[in-house]
Each structure stands twice: as structure tokens, then as C-alpha cells.
Write a protein that holds these residues in place. Structure first.
Motif, PDB file in Angstrom:
ATOM      1  N   VAL A  41     -29.320 -34.701  14.079  1.00 39.22           N
ATOM      2  CA  VAL A  41     -28.025 -34.112  13.721  1.00 39.22           C
ATOM      3  C   VAL A  41     -27.631 -33.080  14.774  1.00 39.22           C
ATOM      4  O   VAL A  41     -28.479 -32.506  15.452  1.00 39.22           O
ATOM      5  CB  VAL A  41     -28.052 -33.454  12.317  1.00 39.22           C
ATOM      6  CG1 VAL A  41     -28.334 -34.471  11.255  1.00 39.22           C
ATOM      7  CG2 VAL A  41     -29.035 -32.325  12.265  1.00 39.22           C
ATOM      8  N   PRO A  42     -26.329 -32.829  14.913  1.00 36.64           N
ATOM      9  CA  PRO A  42     -25.882 -31.805  15.863  1.00 36.64           C
ATOM     10  C   PRO A  42     -26.421 -30.418  15.479  1.00 36.64           C
ATOM     11  O   PRO A  42     -26.749 -30.156  14.317  1.00 36.64           O
ATOM     12  CB  PRO A  42     -24.360 -31.841  15.734  1.00 36.64           C
ATOM     13  CG  PRO A  42     -24.038 -33.172  15.154  1.00 36.64           C
ATOM     14  CD  PRO A  42     -25.211 -33.547  14.315  1.00 36.64           C
ATOM     15  N   VAL A  43     -26.482 -29.557  16.448  1.00 36.42           N
ATOM     16  CA  VAL A  43     -27.050 -28.222  16.267  1.00 36.42           C
ATOM     17  C   VAL A  43     -26.327 -27.439  15.177  1.00 36.42           C
ATOM     18  O   VAL A  43     -26.960 -26.701  14.409  1.00 36.42           O
ATOM     19  CB  VAL A  43     -27.014 -27.444  17.608  1.00 36.42           C
ATOM     20  CG1 VAL A  43     -27.478 -26.011  17.419  1.00 36.42           C
ATOM     21  CG2 VAL A  43     -27.853 -28.145  18.654  1.00 36.42           C
ATOM     22  N   LYS A  44     -25.021 -27.617  15.042  1.00 35.32           N
ATOM     23  CA  LYS A  44     -24.272 -26.830  14.065  1.00 35.32           C
ATOM     24  C   LYS A  44     -24.621 -27.207  12.620  1.00 35.32           C
ATOM     25  O   LYS A  44     -24.332 -26.458  11.690  1.00 35.32           O
ATOM     26  CB  LYS A  44     -22.772 -26.932  14.307  1.00 35.32           C
ATOM     27  CG  LYS A  44     -22.187 -28.300  14.118  1.00 35.32           C
ATOM     28  CD  LYS A  44     -20.696 -28.269  14.398  1.00 35.32           C
ATOM     29  CE  LYS A  44     -20.081 -29.642  14.251  1.00 35.32           C
ATOM     30  NZ  LYS A  44     -18.656 -29.620  14.505  1.00 35.32           N
ATOM     31  N   PHE A  45     -25.239 -28.369  12.394  1.00 35.04           N
ATOM     32  CA  PHE A  45     -25.622 -28.786  11.041  1.00 35.04           C
ATOM     33  C   PHE A  45     -27.108 -28.574  10.737  1.00 35.04           C
ATOM     34  O   PHE A  45     -27.572 -28.905   9.654  1.00 35.04           O
ATOM     35  CB  PHE A  45     -25.275 -30.263  10.821  1.00 35.04           C
ATOM     36  CG  PHE A  45     -23.811 -30.546  10.858  1.00 35.04           C
ATOM     37  CD1 PHE A  45     -22.952 -29.954   9.945  1.00 35.04           C
ATOM     38  CD2 PHE A  45     -23.290 -31.399  11.814  1.00 35.04           C
ATOM     39  CE1 PHE A  45     -21.594 -30.210   9.982  1.00 35.04           C
ATOM     40  CE2 PHE A  45     -21.936 -31.671  11.858  1.00 35.04           C
ATOM     41  CZ  PHE A  45     -21.088 -31.070  10.937  1.00 35.04           C
ATOM     42  N   LYS A  46     -27.866 -28.037  11.685  1.00 37.47           N
ATOM     43  CA  LYS A  46     -29.317 -27.888  11.496  1.00 37.47           C
ATOM     44  C   LYS A  46     -29.654 -26.958  10.331  1.00 37.47           C
ATOM     45  O   LYS A  46     -30.596 -27.212   9.590  1.00 37.47           O
ATOM     46  CB  LYS A  46     -29.967 -27.393  12.781  1.00 37.47           C
ATOM     47  CG  LYS A  46     -29.992 -28.455  13.842  1.00 37.47           C
ATOM     48  CD  LYS A  46     -31.299 -28.490  14.541  1.00 37.47           C
ATOM     49  CE  LYS A  46     -31.172 -29.501  15.675  1.00 37.47           C
ATOM     50  NZ  LYS A  46     -32.225 -30.429  15.696  1.00 37.47           N
ATOM     51  N   LYS A  47     -28.881 -25.892  10.144  1.00 37.81           N
ATOM     52  CA  LYS A  47     -29.162 -24.968   9.041  1.00 37.81           C
ATOM     53  C   LYS A  47     -28.970 -25.652   7.688  1.00 37.81           C
ATOM     54  O   LYS A  47     -29.755 -25.454   6.762  1.00 37.81           O
ATOM     55  CB  LYS A  47     -28.287 -23.725   9.133  1.00 37.81           C
ATOM     56  CG  LYS A  47     -28.678 -22.813  10.257  1.00 37.81           C
ATOM     57  CD  LYS A  47     -27.827 -21.563  10.280  1.00 37.81           C
ATOM     58  CE  LYS A  47     -28.255 -20.670  11.433  1.00 37.81           C
ATOM     59  NZ  LYS A  47     -27.477 -19.454  11.523  1.00 37.81           N
ATOM     60  N   ILE A  48     -27.945 -26.480   7.592  1.00 39.31           N
ATOM     61  CA  ILE A  48     -27.703 -27.207   6.344  1.00 39.31           C
ATOM     62  C   ILE A  48     -28.831 -28.198   6.078  1.00 39.31           C
ATOM     63  O   ILE A  48     -29.299 -28.333   4.945  1.00 39.31           O
ATOM     64  CB  ILE A  48     -26.330 -27.913   6.395  1.00 39.31           C
ATOM     65  CG1 ILE A  48     -25.222 -26.865   6.442  1.00 39.31           C
ATOM     66  CG2 ILE A  48     -26.152 -28.856   5.220  1.00 39.31           C
ATOM     67  CD1 ILE A  48     -23.855 -27.423   6.696  1.00 39.31           C
TER      68      ILE A  48
END
Length: 134
Positions: A41-48
Motif C-alpha cells: 500500500v502507499p505510504v499515506k495508508f500505512k498507518k491505517i
């Protein structure tokens, strides 16, 4: 850190809404699939994705513990043999003309410590039982 603990706790809490325990293999499959997907997944969705992994880990952990505590069975060699059970009545006894049915949180089984819940039936003449009786 607060969000991670909250996601794990929410996973633990959410199992109580199931009427039947899901198979443990499905839970392990979900955790491993999401864990592998974390790398795609893209970096911006890693926290989710990490929060989703923690939710699934909490759900899987409590599912494992529930299966472990519910899996206890009476050993075959003790069937139709007298045993000594110590515990506390944890359900309202269902009294019929010839028997009483109730659930017991067992503390000792034949003198050995055991932590499980059993459904018992008492036939013929019996004492009057209340919730909380030992």
C-alpha cells in the motif's frame, strides 16, 4: 500509541457481538493477509493498515483464548464415574419436576485446580440452588 492500543482493544471487544466463534484459521489468515498487504500500500495508508492489523490481532487473540477455554472436555475414562467438582453457580437454575439444570464456574475438578464453565444437571432429590452458591 494510543490509537494502536485502541484498535487492539476494539478487536478484543468486537468478538462479543458474534453468536458463534469464527474459525481461528480465518482470523490468522486475515492477519497475515493484511500484514503482507502492508508492504504493497502507499505510504499515506500505512498507518491505517497498521491499525487494521492491530484490530485483527486483538480479535484473533481473544478468539484463541475463547476457543482455548471452551475446548475443555471431560476425559473419556471419567464418563459415568463419580467426580468431585467445586465451583460457583453462575446461572439461574432451571428447575423441572425431576431435575435441575445450571451452569457452574469450576474452580477444582477431582482436587485439581481447573478454570472452566460447565453445564450440569442434578436429578432426583436435590437442594435448592441460587446464583452464587458454592
Amino acid at each position: 500509541m494510543f490509537l494502536i492500543v485502541s484498535a487492539f482493544s476494539l478487536g478484543v471487544f468486537s468478538l462479543q457481538f458474534f453468536s458463534v466463534l469464527p474459525a481461528l484459521m480465518y482470523c490468522i489468515f486475515a492477519v497475515s493477509t493484511i500484514f503482507i498487504a502492508k508492504y504493497f500500500v502507499p505510504v499515506k495508508f500505512k498507518k491505517i493498515v497498521i491499525l487494521l492489523i492491530m484490530f485483527c490481532l486483538g480479535f484473533t487473540w481473544v478468539d484463541f483464548r475463547a476457543e482455548q477455554s471452551l475446548h475443555w472436555n471431560l476425559p473419556v475414562y471419567l464418563i459415568k464415574k463419580p467426580v468431585v467438582i467445586e465451583g460457583r453457580v453462575v446461572s439461574l437454575p432451571k428447575i423441572s419436576r425431576f431435575s435441575t439444570h445450571f451452569n457452574v464456574q469450576v474452580t477444582q475438578f477431582n482436587g485439581r485446580p481447573l478454570s472452566t464453565r460447565m453445564s450440569l444437571s442434578w436429578y432426583r432429590r436435590h437442594l435448592h440452588l441460587n446464583v452464587g452458591d458454592i
